[in-house]
Design a protein around this motif. Structure first.
Motif, PDB file in Angstrom:
ATOM      1  N   ALA A 162      39.989   1.511  22.577  1.00 56.71           N
ATOM      2  CA  ALA A 162      40.071   2.764  21.820  1.00 56.71           C
ATOM      3  C   ALA A 162      40.948   3.778  22.538  1.00 56.71           C
ATOM      4  CB  ALA A 162      38.670   3.325  21.595  1.00 56.71           C
ATOM      5  N   VAL A 163      40.770   3.927  23.837  1.00 56.08           N
ATOM      6  CA  VAL A 163      41.581   4.882  24.599  1.00 56.08           C
ATOM      7  C   VAL A 163      43.043   4.455  24.616  1.00 56.08           C
ATOM      8  CG1 VAL A 163      41.951   5.910  26.872  1.00 56.08           C
ATOM      9  CG2 VAL A 163      39.618   5.575  26.021  1.00 56.08           C
ATOM     10  N   ALA A 164      43.295   3.156  24.867  1.00 56.28           N
ATOM     11  CA  ALA A 164      44.674   2.673  24.892  1.00 56.28           C
ATOM     12  C   ALA A 164      45.332   2.799  23.526  1.00 56.28           C
ATOM     13  CB  ALA A 164      44.698   1.216  25.355  1.00 56.28           C
ATOM     14  N   THR A 165      44.561   2.573  22.448  1.00 58.05           N
ATOM     15  CA  THR A 165      45.105   2.729  21.088  1.00 58.05           C
ATOM     16  C   THR A 165      45.565   4.163  20.851  1.00 58.05           C
ATOM     17  OG1 THR A 165      43.755   0.944  20.171  1.00 58.05           O
ATOM     18  CG2 THR A 165      44.509   2.643  18.651  1.00 58.05           C
ATOM     19  N   ALA A 166      44.710   5.120  21.188  1.00 55.14           N
ATOM     20  CA  ALA A 166      45.083   6.520  20.999  1.00 55.14           C
ATOM     21  C   ALA A 166      46.316   6.881  21.818  1.00 55.14           C
ATOM     22  CB  ALA A 166      43.905   7.415  21.387  1.00 55.14           C
ATOM     23  N   ALA A 167      46.395   6.383  23.062  1.00 52.83           N
ATOM     24  CA  ALA A 167      47.532   6.704  23.922  1.00 52.83           C
ATOM     25  C   ALA A 167      48.815   6.077  23.409  1.00 52.83           C
ATOM     26  CB  ALA A 167      47.234   6.244  25.350  1.00 52.83           C
ATOM     27  N   GLN A 168      48.743   4.826  22.947  1.00 55.57           N
ATOM     28  CA  GLN A 168      49.961   4.130  22.521  1.00 55.57           C
ATOM     29  C   GLN A 168      50.479   4.623  21.175  1.00 55.57           C
ATOM     30  OE1 GLN A 168      49.616  -0.122  22.602  1.00 55.57           O
ATOM     31  NE2 GLN A 168      48.935  -0.200  24.744  1.00 55.57           N
ATOM     32  N   ARG A 169      49.593   5.093  20.283  1.00 57.45           N
ATOM     33  CA  ARG A 169      50.020   5.420  18.922  1.00 57.45           C
ATOM     34  C   ARG A 169      50.251   6.908  18.688  1.00 57.45           C
ATOM     35  NH1 ARG A 169      52.843   2.048  17.390  1.00 57.45           N
ATOM     36  NH2 ARG A 169      52.616   1.128  19.428  1.00 57.45           N
ATOM     37  N   ILE A 170      49.909   7.778  19.647  1.00 51.77           N
ATOM     38  CA  ILE A 170      50.038   9.205  19.385  1.00 51.77           C
ATOM     39  C   ILE A 170      51.489   9.613  19.185  1.00 51.77           C
ATOM     40  CG2 ILE A 170      50.049   9.766  21.860  1.00 51.77           C
ATOM     41  CD1 ILE A 170      48.709  12.425  21.102  1.00 51.77           C
ATOM     42  N   ARG A 171      52.403   9.019  19.917  1.00 55.24           N
ATOM     43  CA  ARG A 171      53.813   9.412  19.766  1.00 55.24           C
ATOM     44  C   ARG A 171      54.366   9.061  18.384  1.00 55.24           C
ATOM     45  NH1 ARG A 171      58.106   8.321  23.863  1.00 55.24           N
ATOM     46  NH2 ARG A 171      57.722   6.170  23.263  1.00 55.24           N
ATOM     47  N   PRO A 172      54.240   7.811  17.898  1.00 51.60           N
ATOM     48  CA  PRO A 172      54.744   7.539  16.537  1.00 51.60           C
ATOM     49  C   PRO A 172      54.020   8.337  15.466  1.00 51.60           C
ATOM     50  CG  PRO A 172      53.568   5.645  17.433  1.00 51.60           C
ATOM     51  CD  PRO A 172      53.779   6.578  18.572  1.00 51.60           C
ATOM     52  N   ILE A 173      52.721   8.586  15.651  1.00 50.43           N
ATOM     53  CA  ILE A 173      52.001   9.378  14.655  1.00 50.43           C
ATOM     54  C   ILE A 173      52.524  10.809  14.625  1.00 50.43           C
ATOM     55  CG2 ILE A 173      49.752  10.409  14.148  1.00 50.43           C
ATOM     56  CD1 ILE A 173      48.464   7.789  14.936  1.00 50.43           C
ATOM     57  N   LEU A 174      52.711  11.404  15.804  1.00 49.06           N
ATOM     58  CA  LEU A 174      53.242  12.767  15.847  1.00 49.06           C
ATOM     59  C   LEU A 174      54.675  12.831  15.340  1.00 49.06           C
ATOM     60  CD1 LEU A 174      51.844  14.132  19.242  1.00 49.06           C
ATOM     61  CD2 LEU A 174      51.037  14.599  16.924  1.00 49.06           C
ATOM     62  N   LEU A 175      55.461  11.787  15.615  1.00 47.19           N
ATOM     63  CA  LEU A 175      56.846  11.775  15.133  1.00 47.19           C
ATOM     64  C   LEU A 175      56.905  11.725  13.613  1.00 47.19           C
ATOM     65  CD1 LEU A 175      58.631   9.441  17.720  1.00 47.19           C
ATOM     66  CD2 LEU A 175      59.139  11.843  17.273  1.00 47.19           C
ATOM     67  N   THR A 176      56.154  10.816  13.003  1.00 51.69           N
ATOM     68  CA  THR A 176      56.185  10.703  11.540  1.00 51.69           C
ATOM     69  C   THR A 176      55.610  11.950  10.884  1.00 51.69           C
ATOM     70  OG1 THR A 176      54.079   9.510  11.648  1.00 51.69           O
ATOM     71  CG2 THR A 176      56.095   8.193  11.544  1.00 51.69           C
ATOM     72  N   THR A 177      54.515  12.477  11.442  1.00 47.42           N
ATOM     73  CA  THR A 177      53.931  13.700  10.879  1.00 47.42           C
ATOM     74  C   THR A 177      54.867  14.891  11.071  1.00 47.42           C
ATOM     75  OG1 THR A 177      51.702  12.874  11.343  1.00 47.42           O
ATOM     76  CG2 THR A 177      51.949  15.229  10.950  1.00 47.42           C
ATOM     77  N   GLY A 178      55.444  15.002  12.265  1.00 45.86           N
ATOM     78  CA  GLY A 178      56.331  16.126  12.539  1.00 45.86           C
ATOM     79  C   GLY A 178      57.581  16.121  11.682  1.00 45.86           C
ATOM     80  N   THR A 179      58.189  14.946  11.497  1.00 45.31           N
ATOM     81  CA  THR A 179      59.398  14.896  10.663  1.00 45.31           C
ATOM     82  C   THR A 179      59.078  15.206   9.209  1.00 45.31           C
ATOM     83  OG1 THR A 179      59.062  12.497  10.493  1.00 45.31           O
ATOM     84  CG2 THR A 179      60.626  13.284  12.150  1.00 45.31           C
ATOM     85  N   THR A 180      57.916  14.748   8.726  1.00 47.70           N
ATOM     86  CA  THR A 180      57.531  15.060   7.345  1.00 47.70           C
ATOM     87  C   THR A 180      57.304  16.553   7.164  1.00 47.70           C
ATOM     88  OG1 THR A 180      56.462  12.894   7.178  1.00 47.70           O
ATOM     89  CG2 THR A 180      55.893  14.532   5.518  1.00 47.70           C
ATOM     90  N   ILE A 181      56.588  17.161   8.092  1.00 47.63           N
ATOM     91  CA  ILE A 181      56.310  18.598   7.990  1.00 47.63           C
ATOM     92  C   ILE A 181      57.598  19.410   8.108  1.00 47.63           C
ATOM     93  CG2 ILE A 181      55.194  20.530   9.163  1.00 47.63           C
ATOM     94  CD1 ILE A 181      52.865  18.687   9.794  1.00 47.63           C
ATOM     95  N   CYS A 182      58.462  19.043   9.060  1.00 48.86           N
ATOM     96  CA  CYS A 182      59.729  19.774   9.213  1.00 48.86           C
ATOM     97  C   CYS A 182      60.617  19.612   7.981  1.00 48.86           C
ATOM     98  CB  CYS A 182      60.461  19.286  10.461  1.00 48.86           C
ATOM     99  SG  CYS A 182      59.673  19.771  12.011  1.00 48.86           S
TER     100      CYS A 182
END
Length: 669
Positions: free
Chosen positions: A546-566
């Motif tokens: 669970a911890v490794a999943t959150a660490a590995q996926r936070i960057r792509p999740i923030l990138l996709t969310t950030g580009t959509t919002i921007c």
């Protein structure tokens, strides 16, 4: 993978293989959200059909791009800067994510602390969502079926009653035109006299132009210059026309979306003409008395007198006359008797040749003095024809086989129509309306109910299709349920956006945004859960996975969310960029179209992403923790039973030692 030392070809090949099914599932769930829109056959549905059709084609093309072309392009030009990245190194397959530094390390520590407190995290998440919905429910909101966008064109309907000639009608329209000619914000005015011509229409296809219209003005408003405002210009036009003595008028902005007509539309249906008219009069008087309504009208026949000729057939037969002969004689003082047709050389249509009396002899009273030729000579028509005055009925409108009268009104305050309609429903329910009269609320209220029913059905169909796709992907009911919780979280985010930014709620745009969000926000959970399952299969414990999943996926999740919002922020702040002129403007009629939809997506996606990054790693461990808890409870129960059995055996042994008779019993038996 390149940070772990793999060359870019192997890294992109591995990325394509590992993320193939998550990307397919994510795209399929997004498509599932828009497929129900293709089966929305009402007028609003046909208007909104272009959005799902466009998105379906674009998403399908992006899937091909992501799975086929992107790995190939990445293997050629997808190199990353050289050197070791400590944060990326901490995400390697055999690394400890807790060793990450910077913001990533801080996030890992937050996730670890949240995982240690699952009940508190669950309680805070549920209470937060419930509190948001309660906050929204305690606040009054204005609502529109489509959008209250700045008008670019408007109609001014000039009203009058009586037998007015075309010249008299034109003079009234000219007075209205002269009053607003040259006003600031008015670009062009198109004038038309007469009751015919272009008009706005209701959803049922009937014209919503007032029945006593004698002319209309079509006004083009200045809205593209960024200086003038269409709403303010219409208010100035209304004030200017109100100063014209004796002028009755009605202003209607030209609708730019699905036609809905006036804000309040009540249809009365009955075969009882008297009950129909009395009910229409009752409702009309109530609407006229309300200060929050204006431009009230109804479709009852305009007041007037018409003469009905009642022929005594028996008396006419004594003179050898029938109805057709009587009608021909009466036509001499009305529209004339048709005696032939001819076609001029410069015309394509034939022209009627009619014979009638001079204008001085054409009047209603002339019927009493009219004489008709009979075999007995000329006799007065009044001997067997009686002229009876009666209320004039210019037209009879029927709907669903019954006579119908419409009562309509506009609200003074834009967006208050839905609330006023609910008040009118309560008021009408308390009135003594004849049972023969059916009362229907149409227009925006009817379309809003249809849209709400569609969105409910579309949401259920979408969730069912998503569940099937996710079950095929994960083969785990808990993970399917966990993925779909993002839909509820995104809806709470939409509510926050409405409360903070939007002045009113567009039922079509907000509903479309919520359904679209349901297909978008689940993608984050799909990526997280797929990575979690892979890490479990690699041998990590559930907590470590669970911890490794959150660490590995936070960057792509923030990138996709950030580009959509921007990408959507310019729509929210109504920023228009003109690359050809090199200018940036804010506001305008065209920029208002997408504010509601963009706000729903931005706030829903942003709120759900925050909740997913914090809550999903905790909820991923729920099945394992429940199994462990059940195992501990089972071991505890087993331990208690064994302890009780041991105590029982110990007590039995002590009793046997103190009682010789008891020890001899087994031998005796």
């Amino acid at each position: 993978k390149m940070a772990e030392g793999l060359d870019r070809k192997r890294a992109y090949a591995m990325a394509g293989m590992r993320m193939f099914w998550p990307v397919v599932a994510s795209t399929a769930t997004t498509l599932a959200a828009f497929i129900p829109f293709l089966f929305w056959n009402s007028m609003p549905g046909k208007f909104m059909a272009y959005l799902p059709i466009t998105l379906i084609f674009v998403l399908s093309a992006s899937l091909v791009m992501a799975l086929i072309f992107l790995p190939v392009l990445g293997s050629v030009i997808g190199a990353r800067p050289g050197g070791k990245d400590e944060s990326l190194a901490a995400l390697a397959a055999d690394a400890d994510p807790a060793s990450a530094t910077g913001w990533l390390g801080g996030y890992v520590r937050i996730v670890q602390s949240l995982i240690a407190r699952p009940l508190a995290v669950t309680g805070v998440a549920i209470v937060s969502v419930i509190a948001i919905f309660m906050w929204f429910g305690s606040t009054e909101h204005k609502s529109e079926l489509f959008l209250d966008v700045e008008p670019e064109q408007a109609f001014v309907f000039v009203q009058a009653q009586g037998s007015l000639s075309t010249a008299e009608q034109l003079s009234l329209v000219k007075r209205a035109e002269a009053a607003i000619t040259g006003m600031d914000g008015v670009q062009d005015i198109s004038t038309e006299a007469g009751s015919s011509g272009q008009a706005i229409f209701s959803p049922d296809g009937s014209s919503s132009k007032p029945i006593d219209t004698v002319g209309q003005l079509l006004i083009d408003l200045a809205t593209a210059d960024g200086v003038h405002n269409g709403r303010r210009t219409l208010a100035n036009i209304r004030d200017r026309l109100s100063e014209v003595p004796g002028l009755r008028f009605e202003i209607a902005a030209r609708e730019q979306g699905p036609p809905s007509g006036k804000d309040v539309q009540i249809a009365l249906l009955s075969e009882d003409a008297a009950a129909l008219n009395s009910t229409a009069q009752l409702i009309r008087e109530h609407l006229d008395s309300r200060a929050d309504l204006r431009e009230v009208e109804d479709t009852r026949p305009l007041p007037g007198i018409e003469y009905q000729l009642e022929v005594d057939r028996a008396e006419a037969g004594k003179y050898g006359l029938d109805i057709s002969q009587v009608g021909a004689a009466v036509q001499l003082i009305t529209e004339g008797v048709l005696v032939g047709r001819y076609r001029p050389d410069d015309a394509q249509d034939e022209v009627d040749i009619r014979v009638r009396f001079p204008q001085s002899d054409r009047s209603a009273s002339a019927i009493d003095d009219l004489r008709i030729a009979t075999p007995r000579g000329n006799v007065p028509l009044s001997l067997f024809v009686e002229r009876v005055p009666a209320p004039r009925v210019s037209q009879i409108t029927r709907r669903d086989g019954a006579r119908v009268i419409d009562v309509r009104a506009n609200t003074v305050e834009q967006g208050a129509g839905a609330g006023i309609v609910e008040e009118l429903k309560v008021w009408i329910a308390n009135q003594d309306i004849p049972s023969t009269v059916e009362v229907r609320f149409e227009g925006a209220d009817e379309d809003a109910a249809d849209a709400a029913a569609f969105f409910q059905g579309a949401l259920l169909a979408m969730l069912f299709m998503m569940a099937i796709i996710l079950l095929w992907e994960f083969n785990n009911f808990w993970q399917v349920f966990l993925t779909l919780t993002a839909v509820i979280m995104s809806t709470a985010g939409v509510v926050v956006g409405i409360q903070l930014i939007l002045p009113y709620v567009s039922q079509l745009m907000i509903g479309t945004g919520i359904v679209a969000l349901a297909g978008i926000v689940v993608n984050n959970n799909i990526v997280l859960i797929d990575t979690y399952n892979r890490l479990l299969s690699d041998g990590r414990t559930p907590e470590e996975a669970a911890v490794a999943t959150a660490a590995q996926r936070i960057r792509p999740i923030l990138l996709t969310t950030g580009t959509t919002i921007c990408g959507l922020l310019p729509m929210i702040i109504q920023m228009n960029v003109n690359f050809f002129e090199g200018s940036i403007n804010f506001g305008g009629a065209s920029s208002e179209w997408w504010v509601q939809l963009a706000t729903a997506v931005v706030f829903g996606l942003g709120f759900s992403t925050i909740m997913i990054l914090l809550v999903t790693p905790v909820w991923l461990l729920a099945p394992h923790r429940i199994v462990r808890w059940a195992g501990r409870m089972k071991d505890r129960v087993r331990g208690k039973r064994e302890a009780k059995r041991a105590v029982s055996q110990s007590s039995s042994g002590t009793a046997n030692e103190n009682n010789p008779v008891d020890r001899s019993l087994p031998a005796a038996e």
